[in-house]
Design a protein around this motif. Structure first.
Motif, short mmCIF file in Angstrom:
data_model
loop_
_atom_site.label_atom_id
_atom_site.label_comp_id
_atom_site.label_asym_id
_atom_site.label_seq_id
_atom_site.Cartn_x
_atom_site.Cartn_y
_atom_site.Cartn_z
N ASP A 1 30.41 -52.14 8.23
CA ASP A 1 31.67 -53.06 8.23
C ASP A 1 31.65 -53.90 7.08
O ASP A 1 32.83 -54.38 6.51
CB ASP A 1 31.44 -53.91 9.55
CG ASP A 1 31.31 -53.19 10.68
OD1 ASP A 1 32.41 -52.40 11.07
OD2 ASP A 1 30.45 -53.30 11.27
N LEU A 2 30.38 -54.10 6.46
CA LEU A 2 30.54 -54.67 5.13
C LEU A 2 29.55 -54.27 4.13
O LEU A 2 28.50 -53.53 4.37
CB LEU A 2 29.76 -56.37 5.51
CG LEU A 2 30.59 -57.11 6.13
CD1 LEU A 2 29.78 -58.38 6.33
CD2 LEU A 2 31.90 -57.47 5.37
N VAL A 3 29.65 -54.02 2.83
CA VAL A 3 28.77 -53.96 1.70
C VAL A 3 28.28 -55.08 1.09
O VAL A 3 29.25 -56.08 0.72
CB VAL A 3 29.49 -53.02 0.87
CG1 VAL A 3 28.51 -52.77 -0.37
CG2 VAL A 3 29.71 -51.56 1.27
N LEU A 4 26.93 -55.53 0.98
CA LEU A 4 26.35 -56.74 0.17
C LEU A 4 25.47 -56.17 -0.76
O LEU A 4 24.66 -55.37 -0.48
CB LEU A 4 25.71 -57.57 1.17
CG LEU A 4 26.50 -58.10 2.60
CD1 LEU A 4 25.51 -58.88 3.25
CD2 LEU A 4 27.79 -58.81 2.24
N SER A 5 25.86 -56.49 -2.10
CA SER A 5 25.47 -55.99 -3.33
C SER A 5 24.62 -57.15 -3.83
O SER A 5 25.19 -57.94 -4.45
CB SER A 5 26.26 -55.29 -3.98
OG SER A 5 25.71 -54.75 -5.13
N GLY A 6 23.14 -56.87 -4.29
CA GLY A 6 22.68 -58.01 -5.11
C GLY A 6 21.25 -57.98 -4.41
O GLY A 6 20.75 -57.41 -3.47
N VAL A 7 20.67 -59.52 -4.55
CA VAL A 7 21.06 -60.48 -5.54
C VAL A 7 20.58 -60.08 -7.03
O VAL A 7 19.45 -59.67 -7.10
CB VAL A 7 20.52 -61.91 -5.14
CG1 VAL A 7 21.00 -62.89 -6.08
CG2 VAL A 7 20.97 -62.31 -3.74
N ASN A 8 21.74 -60.05 -7.65
CA ASN A 8 21.39 -59.50 -9.28
C ASN A 8 20.68 -60.22 -9.93
O ASN A 8 20.90 -61.59 -9.79
CB ASN A 8 22.61 -59.27 -9.89
CG ASN A 8 22.51 -58.41 -11.24
OD1 ASN A 8 21.85 -57.30 -11.23
ND2 ASN A 8 22.68 -59.13 -12.46
N LEU A 9 19.58 -59.91 -10.65
CA LEU A 9 18.86 -60.81 -11.63
C LEU A 9 19.50 -61.00 -13.00
O LEU A 9 19.67 -59.96 -13.85
CB LEU A 9 17.54 -60.14 -11.79
CG LEU A 9 16.47 -61.06 -12.65
CD1 LEU A 9 16.16 -62.28 -12.06
CD2 LEU A 9 15.47 -60.50 -12.94
N GLY A 10 20.30 -61.89 -12.89
CA GLY A 10 21.44 -62.27 -14.11
C GLY A 10 22.92 -62.51 -13.53
O GLY A 10 23.20 -61.82 -12.74
N GLY B 1 18.78 -66.22 -17.29
CA GLY B 1 19.16 -65.92 -18.42
C GLY B 1 18.18 -64.77 -18.92
O GLY B 1 17.18 -64.56 -18.14
N LEU B 2 18.38 -64.29 -20.11
CA LEU B 2 17.89 -63.16 -20.64
C LEU B 2 15.98 -63.73 -20.85
O LEU B 2 15.42 -62.72 -20.44
CB LEU B 2 18.07 -62.75 -22.10
CG LEU B 2 19.59 -62.37 -22.14
CD1 LEU B 2 19.97 -62.07 -23.27
CD2 LEU B 2 19.86 -61.00 -21.34
N ASP B 3 15.85 -64.92 -20.97
CA ASP B 3 14.46 -65.17 -21.21
C ASP B 3 14.32 -66.69 -20.37
O ASP B 3 13.80 -67.50 -20.54
CB ASP B 3 14.03 -65.44 -22.55
CG ASP B 3 15.11 -66.62 -23.50
OD1 ASP B 3 16.15 -66.92 -22.71
OD2 ASP B 3 14.85 -66.65 -24.25
N GLY B 4 15.04 -66.42 -19.14
CA GLY B 4 15.03 -67.89 -18.23
C GLY B 4 13.86 -68.11 -17.27
O GLY B 4 13.03 -67.43 -17.35
#
Length: 251
Positions: free
Chosen positions: A93-102, A136-139
Motif C-alpha cells: 500500500d506504501l513504498v518507503l525508501s531510505g533513509v538515505n545517507l546524504g 555531508g561528504l565528510d560529515g
C-alpha cells in the motif's frame, strides 16, 4: 497497511533499519527488500545484477526487527516494481525508501536511487516516501534517531493525501530540528559533479559541494536552516505547457 521498505544504500544500511522501525511503530505491516550491494545514483533503473534476467534474492534477519527481509540483486526501482507486481508477499500500500545517507535535494534528485524507487511506486499507483538524512561528504555521525522522529511525524500526513502521492523528505543531521516545512526544489542540489579528464581513454567524475547561493523557500535553503523539508514529486508526465510547432513533413 502493508509497506515496502527499500533503499539504495543496501540491505546493511542503518538507515534502512531506521525507516523500517519507524514504519512498524506507526502500525504498518512491513516487508523489507533492498539491494544486496550499494546502488546509489541508479535513479529509476530496473537493472538486475544478473545476465539471466532472473532476480536473485536472499532472506535476511535485521537486528531488532520482526519482519520479512530480503537482500535483492537488483536496483531499488526494480525491487519496487517487483513488489508492486506481487513479489515479496504481495503489492504494498506504501513504498518507503531510505533513509538515505546524504541529502537528496534540488532537481538532481533525478539521479537518486532513493527517489527513483519512490517514483516507481507512483507509476504503479502506490503512495511513496523517499527519506534522506543530510550528512555531508565528510560529515559527523548520522543522527538516525532524528530521521526516525521526523518520519513518524510525516507518515500520517502521507496517509491522508491522495493515492499515488510521492513525497521527498530531507532531515537535517542536527539535534534541534526546527520543524518541518514544505519546500520547492532547488535548481540543482547541494553537491554537484565535476569532470576531470585523466587521459584520452579515461574520465574521472568528482563530487564537489555546490557553490551556488541558496534560494529562499527551496529544499536546500530550508535544510541548511535546520528544517526538515517535504516536497511533493511527480514522475514522468506530458509537458502540457510546451509549445508545439508543426514539423515540416515530408522534408
Amino acid at each position: 497497511m502493508r509497506a515496502l521498505i527499500t533503499n539504495d544504500d543496501g540491505i546493511d544500511s542503518p538507515g534502512l533499519l531506521t525507516l523500517a522501525s519507524a514504519a512498524v511503530s506507526c502500525g504498518l505491516d512491513v516487508v523489507v527488500a533492498a539491494p544486496a550491494t550499494q546502488s546509489s545514483g541508479t535513479s529509476a533503473s530496473v537493472a538486475a545484477a544478473s545476465d539471466t534476467g532472473r532476480v536473485v534474492s536472499e532472506r535476511r534477519t535485521l537486528p531488532g526487527l520482526d519482519a520479512e527481509a530480503y537482500a535483492v540483486a537488483a536496483h531499488p526501482a526494480l525491487i519496487t516494481l517487483i513488489a508492486c507486481r506481487g513479489g515479496f508477499g504481495g503489492k504494498p500500500d506504501l513504498v518507503l525508501s531510505g533513509v538515505n545517507l546524504g541529502a537528496n535535494v534540488g532537481r538532481a534528485i533525478l539521479h537518486s536511487g532513493t527517489v527513483g524507487a519512490a517514483l516507481t511506486g507512483q507509476l504503479n499507483d502506490v503512495s511513496s516516501l523517499a527519506v534522506s538524512l543530510d550528512v555531508g561528504l565528510d560529515g559527523p555521525e548520522p543522527l538516525w534517531d532524528k530521521a526516525d522522529e521526523v518520519v513518524r511525524a510525516v507518515l500520517p500526513v502521507l496517509l491522508e493525501m491522495p493515492a499515488a502521492t510521492v513525497l521527498s523528505l530531507n532531515v537535517p543531521n542536527i539535534v534541534d530540528v526546527q520543524g518541518i516545512r514544505w519546500a520547492k526544489l532547488a535548481r540543482f542540489g547541494s553537491v554537484q559533479s565535476r569532470v576531470d579528464e585523466v587521459d584520452e581513454n579515461e574520465i574521472e567524475l568528482v563530487t564537489v559541494y555546490s557553490e551556488e547561493s541558496l534560494v529562499p523557500g527551496t529544499d536546500s535553503a530550508l535544510l541548511a536552516s535546520g528544517y526538515a523539508t517535504l516536497t511533493p514529486l511527480n514522475s514522468v508526465s506530458e509537458d502540457v505547457s510546451s509549445p508545439r510547432p508543426s514539423p515540416a513533413w515530408p522534408v
